[in-house]
Motif scaffolding. Structure first.
Motif: not given
Length: 285
Positions: A11-13, A29-32, A66-67, A108-117
């Protein structure tokens, strides 16, 4: 080849780019964010110019972060079912004559190393490595495969996690019921620009607890990336940042050859040139 990334807490990437030397640079500096607006504005040329002019700061400490998913929350996650002949066969179906389309909720989209419930009551959770296509230009009524590919911003590793009973036995034909649980679409680690990828010549693989499960090539897709983008554009407007999951090859638990996932299982998967993922599956609290 540059690669776009998003790093930081869920949520803060923050957006970044990895250059050809492997150095990570801050893109703020190019995009948020790496979102539809950025992807629609010639991001590769803009980023390369900023790198060449020395306008991007190196991102110190990036390796410790975190990625996140390499695209900000898409407006749509559009999925294709049974797009490899061998997977259709192991599912007990003939190869489809037209693309089978279903949807996942964008959250449903999360990071590639996040735990999946593993959801409450779920007993048939399955893995699916897929080539993900990220749209870069608004697309509707495309008329050729070449035009379709011109609307692709880049490619990602996408994990279409599935709850098979919810998808098939208790859905009334509504596949999305088995596809939209929390965290059911890890994406990343990177977004690789389309110019650097031949989408029909990519090896893709998966492992569960270190044991091989899937090992195939996108050359075996029934419908190519170009055909899928063109086909979808006849029925819906594709927006920059939308994600298309293009189907999974054989080697999933649905085949009956392997057990379904349980708490503590570790799934790894990757695609040639696009990186690899690793998730631990955990029971829902």
């Amino acid at each position: 080849m540059i690669k776009f990334v998003r790093l930081g807490a869920h949520g803060s990437e923050r957006p970044g780019v990895i250059d050809e030397s492997g150095t990570v640079f801050d893109l703020r500096s190019l995009t948020a964010d790496i979102d539809g607006a950025f992807l629609a504005a010639d991001p590769v040329a803009v980023t390369r110019r900023a790198l060449a002019e020395g306008r991007l700061e190196k991102w110190s400490g990036a390796a410790e972060l975190r990625i996140g998913a390499p695209i900000a929350r898409p407006t749509a996650v559009i999925c294709i079912g049974q797009n490899y002949a061998a997977h259709a066969a192991e599912s007990g179906s003939a190869a489809p004559e037209q693309p089978i389309i279903f949807f996942k909720h964008p959250n449903t989209v999360v990071g590639p190393t996040d735990d999946v419930t593993i959801p409450h009551g779920a007993t048939t959770v399955d893995w699916e490595v897929e080539l993900g296509v990220v749209i870069g230009r608004r697309a509707k009524y495309l008329t050729s495969d070449a035009e379709a590919l011109d609307h692709v911003a880049g490619y990602v590793v996408s994990h279409d996690v599935s709850e098979r009973d919810w998808q098939t036995q208790h859905s009334g034909g509504q596949w999305s019921k088995g596809k939209t649980a929390e965290g059911f679409n890890p994406v990343g680690p990177w977004l690789v620009p389309a110019e650097a990828v031949d989408p029909q010549r990519l090896r893709l693989w998966s492992r569960v607890n270190g044991a091989g499960r899937q090992d195939s090539n996108t050359a075996d897709q029934i419908f190519t990336v170009a055909q899928l983008v063109r086909h979808l554009s006849q029925y819906m407007v594709l927006e920059p940042g939308d994600l298309i999951n293009t189907g999974t090859p054989e080697g999933v638990a649905l085949s009956g050859r392997f057990p379904y996932l349980r708490g503590g299982d570790v799934v790894e998967m990757g695609i040639e040139g696009l990186g690899a993922q690793r998730q631990t599956f955990v029971p829902a609290p």
